[in-house]
Design a protein around this motif. Structure first.
Motif, PDB file in Angstrom:
ATOM      1  N   LYS A   1       0.806  -1.229   0.000  1.00 33.77           N
ATOM      2  CA  LYS A   1       0.000   0.000   0.000  1.00 33.77           C
ATOM      3  C   LYS A   1       0.840   1.281   0.000  1.00 33.77           C
ATOM      4  CE  LYS A   1      -4.015  -1.928   2.383  1.00 33.77           C
ATOM      5  NZ  LYS A   1      -4.865  -1.850   3.576  1.00 33.77           N
TER       6      LYS A   1
ATOM      7  N   ASP B   1      -9.714   2.689   2.929  1.00 33.55           N
ATOM      8  CA  ASP B   1      -9.704   2.099   4.281  1.00 33.55           C
ATOM      9  C   ASP B   1     -10.186   3.141   5.296  1.00 33.55           C
ATOM     10  OD1 ASP B   1      -8.734  -0.436   3.633  1.00 33.55           O
ATOM     11  OD2 ASP B   1      -6.644   0.196   3.784  1.00 33.55           O
TER      12      ASP B   1
ATOM     13  N   ALA C   1      -3.062  -0.200   8.326  1.00 35.53           N
ATOM     14  CA  ALA C   1      -4.457   0.017   8.699  1.00 35.53           C
ATOM     15  C   ALA C   1      -4.554   1.118   9.753  1.00 35.53           C
ATOM     16  CB  ALA C   1      -5.060  -1.280   9.238  1.00 35.53           C
ATOM     17  N   GLY C   2      -3.606   1.110  10.685  1.00 38.63           N
ATOM     18  CA  GLY C   2      -3.618   2.094  11.771  1.00 38.63           C
ATOM     19  C   GLY C   2      -3.529   3.522  11.261  1.00 38.63           C
TER      20      GLY C   2
ATOM     21  N   SER D   1       6.369  -0.448  17.893  1.00 38.25           N
ATOM     22  CA  SER D   1       7.379   0.423  17.285  1.00 38.25           C
ATOM     23  C   SER D   1       7.061   1.854  17.734  1.00 38.25           C
ATOM     24  CB  SER D   1       7.321   0.335  15.753  1.00 38.25           C
ATOM     25  OG  SER D   1       7.942   1.472  15.192  1.00 38.25           O
TER      26      SER D   1
ATOM     27  N   MET E   1      -5.771 -12.226  15.104  1.00 44.92           N
ATOM     28  CA  MET E   1      -5.852 -13.122  13.942  1.00 44.92           C
ATOM     29  C   MET E   1      -5.336 -14.489  14.378  1.00 44.92           C
ATOM     30  SD  MET E   1      -4.256 -10.668  10.997  1.00 44.92           S
ATOM     31  CE  MET E   1      -4.807 -11.617   9.577  1.00 44.92           C
TER      32      MET E   1
ATOM     33  N   VAL F   1      -9.379  -6.188  12.834  1.00 45.70           N
ATOM     34  CA  VAL F   1      -9.219  -7.584  12.393  1.00 45.70           C
ATOM     35  C   VAL F   1     -10.594  -8.125  11.993  1.00 45.70           C
ATOM     36  CG1 VAL F   1      -8.624  -9.924  13.158  1.00 45.70           C
ATOM     37  CG2 VAL F   1      -7.195  -7.985  13.851  1.00 45.70           C
TER      38      VAL F   1
ATOM     39  N   GLY G   1     -14.348  -5.904  12.535  1.00 45.25           N
ATOM     40  CA  GLY G   1     -13.678  -5.344  11.362  1.00 45.25           C
ATOM     41  C   GLY G   1     -14.477  -5.442  10.068  1.00 45.25           C
TER      42      GLY G   1
HETATM   43  P1  NAD Z   1       0.946  -3.654   9.629  1.00 47.29           P
HETATM   44  O1  NAD Z   1       1.932  -4.745   9.788  1.00 47.29           O
HETATM   45  O2  NAD Z   1       1.174  -2.613   8.596  1.00 47.29           O
HETATM   46  O3  NAD Z   1       0.798  -2.867  11.024  1.00 47.29           O
HETATM   47  C1  NAD Z   1       0.577  -3.495  12.253  1.00 47.29           C
HETATM   48  C2  NAD Z   1       1.140  -2.596  13.351  1.00 47.29           C
HETATM   49  O4  NAD Z   1       0.792  -3.166  14.616  1.00 47.29           O
HETATM   50  C3  NAD Z   1       2.664  -2.485  13.311  1.00 47.29           C
HETATM   51  O5  NAD Z   1       3.019  -1.114  13.376  1.00 47.29           O
HETATM   52  C4  NAD Z   1       3.123  -3.276  14.551  1.00 47.29           C
HETATM   53  O6  NAD Z   1       4.299  -2.765  15.116  1.00 47.29           O
HETATM   54  C5  NAD Z   1       1.939  -3.093  15.477  1.00 47.29           C
HETATM   55  N1  NAD Z   1       1.786  -4.124  16.493  1.00 47.29           N
HETATM   56  C6  NAD Z   1       1.802  -5.472  16.308  1.00 47.29           C
HETATM   57  N2  NAD Z   1       1.570  -6.093  17.467  1.00 47.29           N
HETATM   58  C7  NAD Z   1       1.402  -5.118  18.412  1.00 47.29           C
HETATM   59  C8  NAD Z   1       1.125  -5.140  19.803  1.00 47.29           C
HETATM   60  N3  NAD Z   1       0.969  -6.289  20.472  1.00 47.29           N
HETATM   61  N4  NAD Z   1       1.022  -3.957  20.452  1.00 47.29           N
HETATM   62  C9  NAD Z   1       1.183  -2.795  19.783  1.00 47.29           C
HETATM   63  N5  NAD Z   1       1.445  -2.712  18.463  1.00 47.29           N
HETATM   64  C10 NAD Z   1       1.545  -3.867  17.784  1.00 47.29           C
HETATM   65  O7  NAD Z   1      -0.450  -4.374   9.427  1.00 47.29           O
HETATM   66  P2  NAD Z   1      -1.780  -3.710   8.854  1.00 47.29           P
HETATM   67  O8  NAD Z   1      -1.779  -3.777   7.380  1.00 47.29           O
HETATM   68  O9  NAD Z   1      -1.952  -2.387   9.523  1.00 47.29           O
HETATM   69  O10 NAD Z   1      -2.891  -4.746   9.355  1.00 47.29           O
HETATM   70  C11 NAD Z   1      -3.258  -4.824  10.715  1.00 47.29           C
HETATM   71  C12 NAD Z   1      -4.556  -5.603  10.806  1.00 47.29           C
HETATM   72  O11 NAD Z   1      -5.598  -4.857  10.180  1.00 47.29           O
HETATM   73  C13 NAD Z   1      -4.523  -6.966  10.099  1.00 47.29           C
HETATM   74  O12 NAD Z   1      -5.159  -7.907  10.908  1.00 47.29           O
HETATM   75  C14 NAD Z   1      -5.336  -6.715   8.840  1.00 47.29           C
HETATM   76  O13 NAD Z   1      -5.991  -7.887   8.400  1.00 47.29           O
HETATM   77  C15 NAD Z   1      -6.347  -5.709   9.360  1.00 47.29           C
HETATM   78  N6  NAD Z   1      -6.973  -4.885   8.309  1.00 47.29           N
HETATM   79  C16 NAD Z   1      -8.318  -4.835   8.292  1.00 47.29           C
HETATM   80  C17 NAD Z   1      -8.966  -4.075   7.335  1.00 47.29           C
HETATM   81  C18 NAD Z   1     -10.458  -4.051   7.294  1.00 47.29           C
HETATM   82  O14 NAD Z   1     -11.006  -3.639   6.269  1.00 47.29           O
HETATM   83  N7  NAD Z   1     -11.143  -4.426   8.368  1.00 47.29           N
HETATM   84  C19 NAD Z   1      -8.223  -3.332   6.397  1.00 47.29           C
HETATM   85  C20 NAD Z   1      -6.828  -3.391   6.465  1.00 47.29           C
HETATM   86  C21 NAD Z   1      -6.211  -4.178   7.434  1.00 47.29           C
END
Ligand code: NAD
Length: 268
Positions: free
Chosen positions: A73, A110, A138-139, A160, A201, A224, A246
């Motif tokens: 992305k 998103d 996503a965040g 991070s 997940m 999620v 989610g």
């Molecule tokens: P990503 O890897 O880009 O980001 C995840 C972030 O979470 C990272 O910055 C990581 O450091 C942090 N993290 C991980 N474990 C942690 C913890 N225990 N405490 C604090 N921070 C923590 O992943 P992403 O693309 O942002 O995806 C995250 C989730 O969002 C996935 O499960 C994905 O399937 C979901 N998602 C859902 C939708 C939706 O439409 N509902 C859309 C996009 C992503």
């Protein structure tokens, strides 16, 4: 007016994605012949066919649009002819529209998807103080959406620290970054908490924080969507908290993308 749509999804590990079905069903509902292909690539195949070549091939083959998912992305942005200003601010693109001349424009649905899902599932919920855990792809979209939703004070934590700090600094003065060890006081005084990490997940079981900190008045949202009821949501529900899974974000990001691809609004 177009009577057919050729669409695709580029990402890693997307063979079980429900996005193709959502777009094909929606196309059928609008009497559009819709073909949606998944282009599932890992690092190894990306080395032989880089993202810029995949994009150029999609343009050459006459694709009308692409969805882009993890981990591309951010990477796709510099390859596009144009990027919607909001997507550029978020720093991530999940939808690419390809016009008849082959020009590519990136969008982020998103953020709009989360906002619509939130209003539908948690409309009217208090939002003076919100804690968000996770500042990844996503965040980033969720944090911008929460700001648009009028959150008074947004606190972001990520394992991070740098990612959380960068995101907080980019959004504005009402956002602050904390470390995950500082979550306890933030959560106990929050109106709502959003999980934007993959924790919950199947591959990352558990909860992103200790749910005994939750007050029954605190709402809890999770991005999620596989599984839909994460351990976090199950524990929050058991305490009597309002929850949002989610699916709203997932469905609404697809609805917004379909409109960008076809010019037609899907039924929610
Ligand atoms: P990503 O890897 O880009 O980001 C995840 C972030 O979470 C990272 O910055 C990581 O450091 C942090 N993290 C991980 N474990 C942690 C913890 N225990 N405490 C604090 N921070 C923590 O992943 P992403 O693309 O942002 O995806 C995250 C989730 O969002 C996935 O499960 C994905 O399937 C979901 N998602 C859902 C939708 C939706 O439409 N509902 C859309 C996009 C992503």
């Amino acid at each position: 007016m177009t009577r057919s749509l050729l669409l695709g999804l580029i990402g890693e590990g997307i063979s079980a994605s429900r996005t193709p079905r959502m777009h094909e069903d929606e196309g059928a509902a609008h009497d559009l012949t819709t073909i949606y292909r998944t282009i599932d690539i890992g690092e190894e195949s990306l080395a032989s066919v880089p993202l810029n070549e995949l994009l150029a091939s999609a343009v050459r083959l006459g694709f009308d649009g692409l969805n882009i998912t993890h981990p591309f992305k951010q990477q796709v942005i510099e390859l596009l002819d144009e990027v919607d200003p909001v997507a550029r601010r978020i720093g991530s693109v999940n939808t690419v529209v390809i016009d008849e001349a082959g020009r590519t424009t990136g969008h982020n649905t998103d953020a709009t998807g989360f906002a619509r899902g939130f209003e539908a599932g948690l409309g009217g919920a208090a939002r003076n103080r919100v804690v968000q855990i996770g500042a990844g792809g996503a965040g980033r979209a969720v944090a911008f959406a929460l700001s648009e939703l009028g959150v008074g004070e947004l606190t972001i934590a990520d394992i991070s620290a740098e990612r959380a700090q960068d995101l907080a600094a980019e959004i504005g003065d009402h956002v602050r970054a904390i470390s995950t060890s500082e979550l306890e006081p933030a959560i106990t005084s929050a109106d709502g908490v959003v999980n934007a990490t993959p924790v919950g997940m199947a591959a990352f079981p558990g909860t992103p924080f200790d749910t005994s900190l939750l007050d029954t008045q605190t709402w809890v949202a999770d991005v999620v969507y596989f599984p839909l009821e994460t351990q976090l949501l199950a524990e929050a529900k058991a305490k009597g908290c309002r929850t949002l899974d989610g699916s709203g974000m997932a469905v609404n990001q697809a609805i917004d993308a379909f409109e960008l691809f076809s010019g037609r609004r899907a039924d929610p």
